[in-house]
Enzyme design. Structure first.
Site, short mmCIF file in Angstrom:
data_model
loop_
_atom_site.label_atom_id
_atom_site.label_comp_id
_atom_site.label_asym_id
_atom_site.label_seq_id
_atom_site.Cartn_x
_atom_site.Cartn_y
_atom_site.Cartn_z
N LYS A 148 0.82 -1.22 0.00
CA LYS A 148 0.00 0.00 0.00
C LYS A 148 0.85 1.27 0.00
O LYS A 148 0.42 2.32 -0.46
CB LYS A 148 -0.92 0.02 1.23
CG LYS A 148 -1.81 -1.19 1.42
CD LYS A 148 -3.03 -1.16 0.56
CE LYS A 148 -4.14 -2.15 0.94
NZ LYS A 148 -3.76 -3.55 1.09
C1 LIG Z 1 -4.39 -4.70 0.61
C2 LIG Z 1 -3.61 -5.95 0.54
C3 LIG Z 1 -3.91 -6.96 -0.38
C4 LIG Z 1 -5.09 -6.87 -1.32
O1 LIG Z 1 -4.91 -5.92 -2.33
P1 LIG Z 1 -6.19 -5.36 -3.15
O2 LIG Z 1 -5.65 -4.25 -3.95
O3 LIG Z 1 -7.18 -4.93 -2.13
O4 LIG Z 1 -6.68 -6.49 -4.00
C5 LIG Z 1 -3.10 -8.08 -0.42
N1 LIG Z 1 -2.05 -8.22 0.43
C6 LIG Z 1 -1.74 -7.27 1.34
C7 LIG Z 1 -0.60 -7.51 2.26
C8 LIG Z 1 -2.50 -6.10 1.42
O5 LIG Z 1 -2.19 -5.17 2.35
#
Ligand SMILES: *Cc1c(COP(=O)(O)O)cnc(C)c1O
Length: 465
Positions: A112
């Site tokens: 993120k």
């Molecule tokens: C947010 C997240 C995901 C999922 O990603 P999306 O974009 O919501 O599909 C997968 N793994 C981790 C560690 C995340 O923080």
């Protein structure tokens, strides 16, 4: 560039307004009116660009003349200077057929950060340019909140309040959010679960008087700029691999929750990136796996898994994919979303299902399989997978093509999910930046699962100055 809503009732909106808007007023999601297409010559020129240079080229296609190139460059350089790796998202070769794209070298050790470090700087830039205060309100199951707070802490003109479910996020996630001492950050620990937090946020945003009084902005992955920032590493990884092996066919396996990350891959492919296959990895919350296999999009019972950031039933970015699936026909998207509201499901025609299956392969990973994957890759490849990345690897093992090259996206560092790693019997050493968090004081307010109490807290926080 102009942006429109997937439901057709918002059009001719620029990049900055799209960035500030979040959800479109007709309930749809914002998307570019037309996606730029990168030809092979241009792609060839991009092969030697640094991560930051590549980000600048891609973003310029979308920002047009709304942000001067020099200023955009500065925003990008600042955003990725906080990463611990000079190449931002390094590739690690496990075997000839399998590479891991490490997206966790940002401040909060999850993917993120790639988007939210940039968003934080862009909010601050827009706040200064428009001379407006920006108040961000969001709910998190852990990773988004930490990354969003880290993206804006200490920045002038911005305040952020994040709700998380009390004692239902991992210890490291809790510490990452609550050990931030900046005055522009408020953590509310809600006595409830993530759905409770999400519901309260939705109700507060739906209260238009409240929303406009405090200029509330959202931080979740419905923001198109997040999706855009995530397209960059698909180009970057692809270009590095074809430089080494020009004949390689390259696929990606993506641990998926809200469909944001894999949507970025899908858009990169539509922009001309020659991706061989896209593998959609889910955990036991496998609504998207069932969608790809059966053509029915229907939420099921919520399950708690070892990969909590993927514990999602209704994927907020899914509507953007639907838009492209039905040939960019916003009337059909509106009709399908209406059907979803009324019947609780969307059922595809055989023709559309065939199209979905040419876009994605999907696999839902069971809890024990996830742990087995962590154990076997640690033992055989000396690589410690976090439980989300382990789902991506398991999906590749199950439905990937071993004669091509697959890149699995590592969406988090294993230290963030030590509770699961310990179940496998592995003791890991934490990176210093995580270890340090355990000695810091925490700042959070424990609140009841009650909208009025939370609204009162927000009034106090956002109402000052
Ligand atoms: C947010 C997240 C995901 C999922 O990603 P999306 O974009 O919501 O599909 C997968 N793994 C981790 C560690 C995340 O923080």
């Amino acid at each position: 560039m102009n942006f429109i809503s997937t439901r057709g009732n918002a059009a001719g909106i620029g990049f900055v307004d799209t960035f500030l808007m979040g959800l479109a007023e007709d309930g749809g999601l914002m998307i570019p009116a037309e996606l730029p297409v990168i030809d092979q010559d241009k792609m060839k020129q991009w092969e030697r660009l640094s991560y930051q240079e590549l980000t600048l080229e891609i973003f310029q296609l979308f920002t047009g003349d709304e942000i001067p190139r020099e200023e955009l460059k500065q925003l990008i350089d600042e955003s990725y200077a906080t990463f611990r790796s000079p190449v931002v998202t390094p590739l690690r070769k496990i075997r000839d057929d399998l590479h891991i794209l490490e997206l966790f070298h940002g401040p909060t050790f999850a993917f993120k950060d790639v988007a939210l470090q940039f968003l934080g700087n862009l909010y601050s830039y827009v706040s200064q340019r428009q001379n407006k205060i920006i108040n961000i309100l969001g709910a998190t199951s852990g990773d988004t909140g930490a990354a969003a707070i880290e993206g804006v802490r200490g920045k002038d003109g911005i305040r952020i309040c994040i709700l998380h479910p009390h004692e239902k996020v991992s210890k490291v996630q809790e510490l990452q959010m609550t050990t931030v001492g900046n005055e522009n950050v408020l953590n509310l620990a809600v006595k409830g679960n993530f759905d409770d937090c999400q519901r309260i946020i939705k109700e507060l945003f739906a209260d238009l008087e409240f929303k406009s009084r405090y200029h509330l902005r959202a931080i979740n992955s419905i923001n198109f700029v997040r999706i855009l920032a995530q397209t960059v590493y698909y180009f970057y990884a692809y270009l590095q691999l074809v430089r080494q092996n020009p004949a390689a066919q390259i696929s990606f396996s993506v641990p998926t929750g809200n469909f944001g990350n894999i949507l970025s891959a899908f858009l990169a492919k539509r922009m001309g990136l020659p991706v061989h296959r896209l593998i959609l990895a889910t955990n036991e919350n496998n609504i998207l796996e069932r969608f790809v296999r059966e053509g029915v999009y229907m939420p099921d019972e919520f399950r708690s898994t070892h990969s909590p950031s993927m514990d999602i039933q209704v994927a907020s970015n899914f509507e953007r994919y639907l838009y492209y699936l039905v040939g960019e026909d916003s009337q059909q998207v509106s009709a399908m979303m209406k059907q979803f509201q009324e019947d609780g499901k969307v059922v595809l025609s055989a023709g559309l299902l065939a199209k979905v299956q040419s876009d994605f392969q999907a696999y839902g990973v069971k809890n024990d399989e996830c742990l087995r994957m962590i154990e076997s890759y640690s033992r055989e490849a000396d690589y410690l997978l976090d439980p989300h990345t382990a789902c991506g690897v398991a999906a590749y093992e199950s439905c990937g093509d071993k004669n091509t090259v697959t890149v699995v996206l590592a969406t988090a560092h294993p230290a963030k999910f030590d509770e699961s790693i310990r179940l496998v019997g592995i003791a890991q050493e934490f990176p210093a930046d995580i270890q340090r968090l355990f000695d810091k004081p925490q700042h959070q307010q424990l609140v009841d699962n009650d909208k009025a109490e939370i609204a009162a807290q927000l009034e106090r926080f956002f109402g000052t100055r």
